[in-house]
Design a protein around this motif. Structure first.
Motif, mmCIF file in Angstrom:
data_model
loop_
_atom_site.group_PDB
_atom_site.id
_atom_site.type_symbol
_atom_site.label_atom_id
_atom_site.label_comp_id
_atom_site.label_asym_id
_atom_site.label_seq_id
_atom_site.Cartn_x
_atom_site.Cartn_y
_atom_site.Cartn_z
ATOM 1 N N MET A 5 0.648 -1.748 0.235
ATOM 2 C CA MET A 5 0.045 -0.022 -0.246
ATOM 3 C C MET A 5 1.062 1.664 -0.248
ATOM 4 S SD MET A 5 -3.586 1.124 0.066
ATOM 5 C CE MET A 5 -4.152 -0.468 0.701
ATOM 6 N N ILE A 6 1.052 1.907 -1.372
ATOM 7 C CA ILE A 6 2.033 2.996 -0.892
ATOM 8 C C ILE A 6 0.711 4.225 -0.204
ATOM 9 C CG2 ILE A 6 2.642 4.415 -2.729
ATOM 10 C CD1 ILE A 6 4.055 2.360 -4.493
ATOM 11 N N GLY A 7 1.089 5.167 0.476
ATOM 12 C CA GLY A 7 0.786 5.971 0.691
ATOM 13 C C GLY A 7 -0.457 6.136 2.472
ATOM 14 N N THR A 8 0.121 5.925 2.917
ATOM 15 C CA THR A 8 -0.685 5.561 4.923
ATOM 16 C C THR A 8 -1.680 6.966 5.338
ATOM 17 O OG1 THR A 8 0.912 6.467 6.469
ATOM 18 C CG2 THR A 8 1.065 4.553 5.592
ATOM 19 N N GLY A 9 -1.913 7.643 4.579
ATOM 20 C CA GLY A 9 -3.102 8.569 4.598
ATOM 21 C C GLY A 9 -4.664 8.296 5.681
ATOM 22 N N TYR A 10 -5.505 8.498 5.174
ATOM 23 C CA TYR A 10 -7.098 7.623 5.761
ATOM 24 C C TYR A 10 -7.037 6.757 4.675
ATOM 25 C CZ TYR A 10 -10.672 8.993 8.695
ATOM 26 O OH TYR A 10 -11.453 9.018 9.339
ATOM 27 N N VAL A 11 -6.973 6.633 3.594
ATOM 28 C CA VAL A 11 -6.956 4.913 2.411
ATOM 29 C C VAL A 11 -6.312 4.281 2.985
ATOM 30 C CG1 VAL A 11 -7.753 4.991 -0.018
ATOM 31 C CG2 VAL A 11 -8.367 7.317 0.696
ATOM 32 N N LEU A 13 -4.136 3.936 4.989
ATOM 33 C CA LEU A 13 -3.287 2.894 6.068
ATOM 34 C C LEU A 13 -4.705 2.183 6.991
ATOM 35 C CD1 LEU A 13 -2.003 2.906 8.285
ATOM 36 C CD2 LEU A 13 -3.069 5.366 9.753
ATOM 37 N N VAL A 14 -6.096 2.596 6.205
ATOM 38 C CA VAL A 14 -7.298 1.588 6.775
ATOM 39 C C VAL A 14 -7.197 1.450 6.059
ATOM 40 C CG1 VAL A 14 -9.904 1.660 6.625
ATOM 41 C CG2 VAL A 14 -8.538 3.668 7.616
ATOM 42 N N SER A 15 -6.436 1.046 4.957
ATOM 43 C CA SER A 15 -7.483 -0.049 3.642
ATOM 44 C C SER A 15 -6.311 -1.359 4.720
ATOM 45 C CB SER A 15 -7.021 0.183 2.300
ATOM 46 O OG SER A 15 -8.032 1.524 2.128
ATOM 47 N N GLY A 16 -4.836 -0.363 4.305
ATOM 48 C CA GLY A 16 -3.619 -1.418 4.423
ATOM 49 C C GLY A 16 -4.777 -2.523 6.006
ATOM 50 N N ALA A 17 -4.415 -1.656 6.887
ATOM 51 C CA ALA A 17 -4.750 -2.415 8.231
ATOM 52 C C ALA A 17 -6.079 -3.538 8.345
ATOM 53 C CB ALA A 17 -5.316 -1.598 8.829
ATOM 54 N N VAL A 26 0.624 -7.834 4.110
ATOM 55 C CA VAL A 26 0.827 -6.208 3.797
ATOM 56 C C VAL A 26 1.703 -5.112 4.320
ATOM 57 C CG1 VAL A 26 -0.503 -4.201 3.573
ATOM 58 C CG2 VAL A 26 -1.900 -6.194 4.290
ATOM 59 N N THR A 27 2.776 -4.852 3.541
ATOM 60 C CA THR A 27 3.437 -3.314 3.884
ATOM 61 C C THR A 27 2.785 -2.026 2.756
ATOM 62 O OG1 THR A 27 4.838 -5.197 2.685
ATOM 63 C CG2 THR A 27 5.917 -3.138 3.320
ATOM 64 N N CYS A 28 3.073 -1.278 4.010
ATOM 65 C CA CYS A 28 2.377 0.039 3.742
ATOM 66 C C CYS A 28 4.181 0.889 3.908
ATOM 67 C CB CYS A 28 1.815 0.743 5.258
ATOM 68 S SG CYS A 28 -0.213 -0.496 5.152
ATOM 69 N N VAL A 29 3.534 1.823 2.895
ATOM 70 C CA VAL A 29 4.828 2.682 2.290
ATOM 71 C C VAL A 29 4.945 3.705 3.236
ATOM 72 C CG1 VAL A 29 6.625 3.658 0.613
ATOM 73 C CG2 VAL A 29 5.496 0.632 0.763
ATOM 74 N N LEU A 64 1.166 -7.096 9.224
ATOM 75 C CA LEU A 64 2.043 -4.957 8.758
ATOM 76 C C LEU A 64 2.850 -5.286 8.294
ATOM 77 C CD1 LEU A 64 -0.252 -3.236 7.421
ATOM 78 C CD2 LEU A 64 -0.865 -2.958 10.049
ATOM 79 N N LYS A 65 3.379 -4.366 8.265
ATOM 80 C CA LYS A 65 4.630 -3.788 7.846
ATOM 81 C C LYS A 65 4.878 -2.298 7.764
ATOM 82 C CE LYS A 65 7.479 -8.342 6.946
ATOM 83 N NZ LYS A 65 5.354 -8.848 6.166
#
Ligand code: UDX
Length: 436
Positions: A5-11, A13-17, A26-29, A64-65
């Motif tokens: 997931m690129i971008g940990t804004g609203y969408v 972070l919620v989608s990644g989690a 899932v890896t959030c960048v 989740l990383k």
């Protein structure tokens, strides 16, 4: 499924989690090292009910990383979601796609094998084609494909919306992309959430059309509210009366101070730009934008009327500053033009918001910040309910009447009824309710 997931804004972070919670890896960048550090430490960059627990539990389970290194984050991904911001470009209202394209260029070089690149960010029609072009130009692995999967998450209810969606829209041009997205959303599909496969451009437009339609519903009922006030009808009852018709539906028919937030104002403008470019004017959406802007600007007049026609020297208490409850988001909140107009008219403004103070303070210079609702009301000539936080729904009206200097309760969200308020010795003005 290995997802990045690129971008940990609203969408993002919620989608990644949520995707990690389904069991995906899932890896959030995010480029913002401070943000990633905060999340690691258990502090969420946004205030969203349930998010902290969801992130923590999935991080602990190793699903989740978080990283600031995009190349490392996407290298082995089977699907890469792009959830970076697409703010309205300053000056012209076009969606600013520079963050999207920068991410695509970077990931094209970092991918080790073919992946499905999925836009979750709200992007104008045709952006998927441009992404495909950039990927090819930058030498992304053969077989890399591009899909669109717009989000429909409401702030404050984003996790529930992700896990129990009305529908999932996937725009894809090839079978592999469809299969990967179907696999990602299988847990929801098993729960019978409709998964709609459409063309990529159709998916991109669907997001804008959905938000524009909802914005239209709100502006519609807001204008009907004004008419109710003029002719002595009650907008709550009108909304119920029309909303029970299945063809109309009861939601998004709450009259108020106008819509705000990160989506409706920006997405309606971006849709108008797309329409202008295509030479197909959207007169309804354009009127919706006008009606909403005018409505926000007019809210201070209601307060002025409630305190006898002049704001000079008056003290006004505001309850709720965020654009809606259960968020700390102040973007395009109706409270901003309201507070500014009240102060410009000569009033002193004291405000309380349960979680939004940190975001609100820099946007509202000159406003006094109170520690609770009663403190905001103390000495006030009028108290205005701007955002319908639950804790404002059962205020001690007698106590308010005692601490206030005047008697006006201006309820911009219609969460009180006139009789109860008047019984406590206050005067009441709601939105679209009979003569008041
Ligand atoms: C919206 C969409 O609902 C969501 O699907 C999307 O993709 C992102 O944008 P959000 O902006 O979080 O979500 O909030 P929403 O609950 O839709 O409210 C938007 C604004 O409309 C708020 O200012 C709210 O107060 C206002 N509103 C909403 C009304 O004034 N009346 C209503 O009946 C509903």
């Amino acid at each position: 499924m290995r997802i990045t997931m690129i971008g940990t804004g609203y969408v993002g972070l919620v989608s990644g989690a949520c995707l990690a919670d389904f069991g995906h890896d899932v890896t959030c960048v995010d480029k913002d090292a401070r943000k990633i550090e905060l999340i690691h430490g258990g502090t969420m960059p946004i205030w969203e009910p349930g998010l902290e627990g969801l992130v923590k539990s999935n991080e602990t389970r190793g699903r989740l990383k978080f990283t600031i290194d995009l190349a490392e984050g996407v290298a082995d991904a089977e699907a890469v979601f792009i959830a970076v911001g697409t703010p309205a470009r300053r000056g012209d209202g076009h969606a600013d796609l520079s963050f999207v394209f920068a991410a695509v260029k970077e990931l094209a070089k970092a991918l080790k094998g073919p992946a499905v690149i999925v836009t979750k960010s709200t992007v104008p029609v045709g952006t998927g084609d441009e992404i495909a072009r950039i990927l090819a130009e930058e030498g992304a692995p053969e077989g890399t494909s591009v899909a669109s999967n717009p989000e429909f998450l409401r702030e404050g209810a984003a996790i529930a919306d992700f896990k129990h969606p009305d529908r999932i829209v996937v725009g894809a041009e090839d079978e592999r992309a469809r299969q990967v997205l179907a696999e990602i959303y299988r847990p929801l599909f098993l729960n019978k959430a409709p998964l709609l496969f459409v063309e990529r451009r159709t998916a991109e437009l669907t997001k804008y059309a959905a938000n524009a339609f909802l914005a239209m519903k709100i502006s519609f009922i807001n204008e009907i509210a004004d008419l109710c006030e003029a002719v002595g009808a009650d907008v709550q009852d009108v909304a119920r009366g029309i909303g029970l018709d299945n063809r109309i539906g009861p939601k998004f028919l709450h009259a108020g101070p106008g819509y705000g937030g990160s989506c409706f104002p920006k997405d309606t403008l971006a849709l108008l730009k797309t329409a202008e470019k295509a030479g197909v004017p959207q007169r309804i959406v354009s009127t919706v934008v006008e009606v909403n802007d005018a409505r926000k600007a007019a809210m201070a007049d209601r307060v002025r009327d409630a305190v006898g026609g002049s704001l000079t020297g008056k003290r006004i208490g505001l309850l709720g500053l965020t654009f809606k409850p259960n968020t700390d988001d102040m973007r395009d909140s109706p409270s901003i033009p309201l507070a500014q107009a009240l102060m410009a008219g000569g009033a002193v403004v004291a405000a309380f918001d349960p979680v939004g103070r940190e975001q609100a303070e820099p946007l509202l210079p000159g406003v006094e910040f109170a520690g609770n609702a009663y403190e905001a009301a103390t000495g006030a000539d009028a108290l205005v309910i701007v955002t319908e936080w639950d804790e404002f729904r059962a205020l001690d009206l007698g106590r308010l009447a005692m601490v206030m200097n005047g008697t006006a309760l201006v309820d911009l969200r219609n969460i009180y009824d006139r009789v109860t308020v008047e019984r406590a010795g206050l005067s009441y003005r709601g939105v679209g309710r009979g003569a008041g």
